[in-house]
Design a protein around this motif. Structure first.
Motif, PDB file in Angstrom:
ATOM      1  N   LEU A 166       0.959  -1.249   0.042  1.00  0.00           N
ATOM      2  CA  LEU A 166       0.218   0.012  -0.074  1.00  0.00           C
ATOM      3  C   LEU A 166       0.967   1.333  -0.034  1.00  0.00           C
ATOM      4  CD1 LEU A 166      -2.768  -1.053   2.460  1.00  0.00           C
ATOM      5  CD2 LEU A 166      -2.724  -0.975   0.053  1.00  0.00           C
ATOM      6  N   THR A 167       1.908   1.477   0.722  1.00  0.00           N
ATOM      7  CA  THR A 167       2.925   2.524   0.914  1.00  0.00           C
ATOM      8  C   THR A 167       3.354   2.642  -0.327  1.00  0.00           C
ATOM      9  OG1 THR A 167       3.137   2.060   3.104  1.00  0.00           O
ATOM     10  CG2 THR A 167       4.664   3.389   2.093  1.00  0.00           C
ATOM     11  N   LEU A 168       3.767   1.901  -1.344  1.00  0.00           N
ATOM     12  CA  LEU A 168       4.376   1.747  -2.521  1.00  0.00           C
ATOM     13  C   LEU A 168       3.266   2.734  -3.446  1.00  0.00           C
ATOM     14  CD1 LEU A 168       6.199  -1.663  -3.353  1.00  0.00           C
ATOM     15  CD2 LEU A 168       7.134   0.887  -2.882  1.00  0.00           C
ATOM     16  N   GLY A 169       2.074   2.385  -3.103  1.00  0.00           N
ATOM     17  CA  GLY A 169       1.071   3.210  -4.239  1.00  0.00           C
ATOM     18  C   GLY A 169       1.160   4.589  -3.778  1.00  0.00           C
ATOM     19  N   ALA A 222      -0.646   8.736   6.011  1.00  0.00           N
ATOM     20  CA  ALA A 222      -1.587   8.385   7.157  1.00  0.00           C
ATOM     21  C   ALA A 222      -2.998   8.565   6.964  1.00  0.00           C
ATOM     22  CB  ALA A 222      -0.808   8.891   8.510  1.00  0.00           C
ATOM     23  N   ARG A 223      -3.617   9.476   6.362  1.00  0.00           N
ATOM     24  CA  ARG A 223      -4.923   9.845   6.338  1.00  0.00           C
ATOM     25  C   ARG A 223      -5.435   8.853   4.992  1.00  0.00           C
ATOM     26  NH1 ARG A 223      -3.374  15.096   6.865  1.00  0.00           N
ATOM     27  NH2 ARG A 223      -3.160  15.379   4.618  1.00  0.00           N
ATOM     28  N   SER A 224      -4.696   8.642   4.096  1.00  0.00           N
ATOM     29  CA  SER A 224      -5.118   7.733   3.135  1.00  0.00           C
ATOM     30  C   SER A 224      -5.164   6.282   3.725  1.00  0.00           C
ATOM     31  CB  SER A 224      -4.021   7.768   1.827  1.00  0.00           C
ATOM     32  OG  SER A 224      -4.175   9.023   1.197  1.00  0.00           O
ATOM     33  N   LEU A 225      -4.096   5.715   4.131  1.00  0.00           N
ATOM     34  CA  LEU A 225      -4.154   4.482   4.963  1.00  0.00           C
ATOM     35  C   LEU A 225      -5.552   4.262   5.650  1.00  0.00           C
ATOM     36  CD1 LEU A 225      -0.551   3.933   5.826  1.00  0.00           C
ATOM     37  CD2 LEU A 225      -1.807   2.491   4.335  1.00  0.00           C
ATOM     38  N   GLN A 226      -5.963   5.355   6.515  1.00  0.00           N
ATOM     39  CA  GLN A 226      -6.891   5.408   7.504  1.00  0.00           C
ATOM     40  C   GLN A 226      -8.188   5.197   6.444  1.00  0.00           C
ATOM     41  OE1 GLN A 226      -7.135   5.056  10.528  1.00  0.00           O
ATOM     42  NE2 GLN A 226      -9.313   4.709  10.441  1.00  0.00           N
ATOM     43  N   ASN A 227      -8.190   5.667   5.221  1.00  0.00           N
ATOM     44  CA  ASN A 227      -9.318   5.789   4.462  1.00  0.00           C
ATOM     45  C   ASN A 227      -9.515   4.380   3.838  1.00  0.00           C
ATOM     46  OD1 ASN A 227     -10.120   8.375   4.950  1.00  0.00           O
ATOM     47  ND2 ASN A 227      -8.976   9.037   3.006  1.00  0.00           N
ATOM     48  N   GLU A 265     -10.693   1.901   6.311  1.00  0.00           N
ATOM     49  CA  GLU A 265     -12.292   2.002   6.509  1.00  0.00           C
ATOM     50  C   GLU A 265     -13.136   1.385   5.341  1.00  0.00           C
ATOM     51  OE1 GLU A 265     -13.038   6.028   7.056  1.00  0.00           O
ATOM     52  OE2 GLU A 265     -12.076   6.164   9.125  1.00  0.00           O
ATOM     53  N   LEU A 266     -12.447   1.363   4.172  1.00  0.00           N
ATOM     54  CA  LEU A 266     -13.046   0.863   2.918  1.00  0.00           C
ATOM     55  C   LEU A 266     -12.937  -0.743   2.890  1.00  0.00           C
ATOM     56  CD1 LEU A 266     -14.469   1.562   0.061  1.00  0.00           C
ATOM     57  CD2 LEU A 266     -11.947   1.822  -1.044  1.00  0.00           C
ATOM     58  N   PHE A 267     -11.512  -0.993   3.245  1.00  0.00           N
ATOM     59  CA  PHE A 267     -11.216  -2.542   3.330  1.00  0.00           C
ATOM     60  C   PHE A 267     -10.956  -2.759   4.695  1.00  0.00           C
ATOM     61  CE2 PHE A 267     -10.111  -1.273  -1.131  1.00  0.00           C
ATOM     62  CZ  PHE A 267     -11.220  -1.972  -1.839  1.00  0.00           C
ATOM     63  N   PRO A 268     -11.653  -3.068   6.003  1.00  0.00           N
ATOM     64  CA  PRO A 268     -11.200  -3.662   7.035  1.00  0.00           C
ATOM     65  C   PRO A 268     -10.266  -4.533   7.269  1.00  0.00           C
ATOM     66  CG  PRO A 268     -13.768  -2.922   7.254  1.00  0.00           C
ATOM     67  CD  PRO A 268     -13.123  -2.918   5.705  1.00  0.00           C
ATOM     68  N   VAL A 269     -10.487  -5.607   6.343  1.00  0.00           N
ATOM     69  CA  VAL A 269      -9.873  -6.805   6.418  1.00  0.00           C
ATOM     70  C   VAL A 269      -8.325  -6.416   6.242  1.00  0.00           C
ATOM     71  CG1 VAL A 269      -9.920  -7.519   4.014  1.00  0.00           C
ATOM     72  CG2 VAL A 269      -9.489  -9.253   5.975  1.00  0.00           C
ATOM     73  N   LEU A 270      -8.023  -5.536   5.417  1.00  0.00           N
ATOM     74  CA  LEU A 270      -6.785  -5.044   5.190  1.00  0.00           C
ATOM     75  C   LEU A 270      -5.668  -4.642   6.236  1.00  0.00           C
ATOM     76  CD1 LEU A 270      -6.754  -3.727   1.552  1.00  0.00           C
ATOM     77  CD2 LEU A 270      -6.616  -5.899   2.325  1.00  0.00           C
ATOM     78  N   TYR A 271      -6.553  -4.094   7.261  1.00  0.00           N
ATOM     79  CA  TYR A 271      -6.191  -3.546   8.468  1.00  0.00           C
ATOM     80  C   TYR A 271      -5.536  -4.742   9.318  1.00  0.00           C
ATOM     81  CZ  TYR A 271      -5.294  -1.347  12.958  1.00  0.00           C
ATOM     82  OH  TYR A 271      -4.641  -1.190  14.164  1.00  0.00           O
ATOM     83  N   ALA A 297      -3.716   1.447  -5.607  1.00  0.00           N
ATOM     84  CA  ALA A 297      -3.956   2.559  -6.500  1.00  0.00           C
ATOM     85  C   ALA A 297      -4.561   3.570  -5.892  1.00  0.00           C
ATOM     86  CB  ALA A 297      -4.984   1.928  -7.610  1.00  0.00           C
ATOM     87  N   LEU A 298      -5.470   3.542  -4.898  1.00  0.00           N
ATOM     88  CA  LEU A 298      -6.145   4.730  -4.279  1.00  0.00           C
ATOM     89  C   LEU A 298      -5.314   5.484  -3.389  1.00  0.00           C
ATOM     90  CD1 LEU A 298      -9.506   2.816  -2.980  1.00  0.00           C
ATOM     91  CD2 LEU A 298      -9.190   4.680  -5.020  1.00  0.00           C
ATOM     92  N   MET A 299      -4.081   4.755  -3.124  1.00  0.00           N
ATOM     93  CA  MET A 299      -2.913   5.600  -2.241  1.00  0.00           C
ATOM     94  C   MET A 299      -2.446   6.470  -2.989  1.00  0.00           C
ATOM     95  SD  MET A 299      -2.995   4.318   0.977  1.00  0.00           S
ATOM     96  CE  MET A 299      -1.321   5.013   1.515  1.00  0.00           C
ATOM     97  N   ALA A 300      -2.496   6.672  -4.432  1.00  0.00           N
ATOM     98  CA  ALA A 300      -2.110   7.582  -5.215  1.00  0.00           C
ATOM     99  C   ALA A 300      -3.018   8.840  -5.288  1.00  0.00           C
ATOM    100  CB  ALA A 300      -1.652   7.090  -6.819  1.00  0.00           C
ATOM    101  N   ARG A 301      -4.135   8.682  -4.609  1.00  0.00           N
ATOM    102  CA  ARG A 301      -5.118   9.686  -4.750  1.00  0.00           C
ATOM    103  C   ARG A 301      -5.556   9.991  -6.045  1.00  0.00           C
ATOM    104  NH1 ARG A 301      -1.841  13.519  -0.416  1.00  0.00           N
ATOM    105  NH2 ARG A 301      -0.824  12.031   0.908  1.00  0.00           N
TER     106      ARG A 301
END
Length: 235
Positions: A97-100, A112-117, A120-126, A149-153
């Motif tokens: 995810l961080t690479l994204g 950090a905000r993107s990861l939180q989002n 919330e969208l994919f709880p299993v990934l946490y 992909a979403l991590m790139a906003r």
């Protein structure tokens, strides 16, 4: 928002796309339907700057991007989630995810905000964030690919065959998530063979065959088209 105007792409002497005209408006979720090898991925690779058209124009937010590098296109707001996921299987979910978010790597608070989002969208990934991405189920790996992909906003998200190889129940959940991503403000161009699922959430669509766009229209138009139903949906 995105416009392809008479775009022709070749692989060597073979023409892969023939004068393609396609557009995605701000806030839309548009589906690109077609069989394997029809040209869907070629369109995506051309939009992303991985392939250069031999003629025609690709424009984004009113600017021609046909000669731009892929990284410049990502920075402008077009991000592709490729078919096959292309994760780093031995790296953790979190590192994938961080690479994204690489283009935003100096914005630690924003990441950090993107990861939180994402969580919330994919709880299993946490829950799985420290596990190797390759150890996850197929559906969970697809979640990681979309989340990366979403991590790139992105302003425009290109989703290439996200339902391939997934069980029907997972496909249903995946498409509900894609619909939510769009509802939350990200424009989406979705390439799919699963027309039944895709047309449940898309506003408009295009049908591509052998590099030619052969049909376009609103969801209702495509759902009611006899050839589309026979080829992609079933009677």
């Amino acid at each position: 928002m995105l416009k392809l105007i008479d775009v022709t792409v070749k692989y060597g002497s073979s023409t892969a796309l023939h004068s393609v005209n396609l557009e995605v408006n701000q806030g839309e979720l548009v589906v690109l339907l077609g069989a394997n090898g029809a040209g869907k991925s070629t369109i995506f690779r051309t939009i992303s700057g991985l392939l250069k058209p031999v003629s025609g124009q690709v424009a984004f937010m009113g600017q021609s991007i046909g000669g731009w590098s892929p990284d410049r296109i990502v920075k402008a707001g077009i991000v592709q989630c490729p078919e096959g996921r292309n994760l780093f299987p031995e790296m953790s979910v979190l590192k994938n995810l961080t690479l994204g978010a690489y283009i935003h790597r100096k914005d630690k608070a924003g990441i950090a905000r993107s990861l939180q989002n994402i969580y919330e969208l994919f709880p299993v990934l946490y829950e799985k964030k420290e596990q190797p991405a390759g150890s996850l189920s197929g559906g969970q790996q697809q979640m990681v690919a979309i989340a990366r992909a979403l991590m790139a906003r992105p302003k425009l998200l290109l989703l290439d065959e996200p339902s391939v190889g997934l069980a029907p129940l997972i496909v249903e959940q995946m498409f509900k998530t894609i619909e939510k991503i769009n509802r939350d403000g990200t424009s989406v161009l979705l390439a799919e063979q699963n027309a039944f699922a895709a047309l449940q959430i898309a506003r408009r669509g295009y049908v591509i065959e052998n590099g030619h766009l052969v049909l376009e229209g609103a969801r209702e138009t495509l759902c009611d088209n006899e050839e589309v139903r026979r080829a992609y949906i079933g009677a």
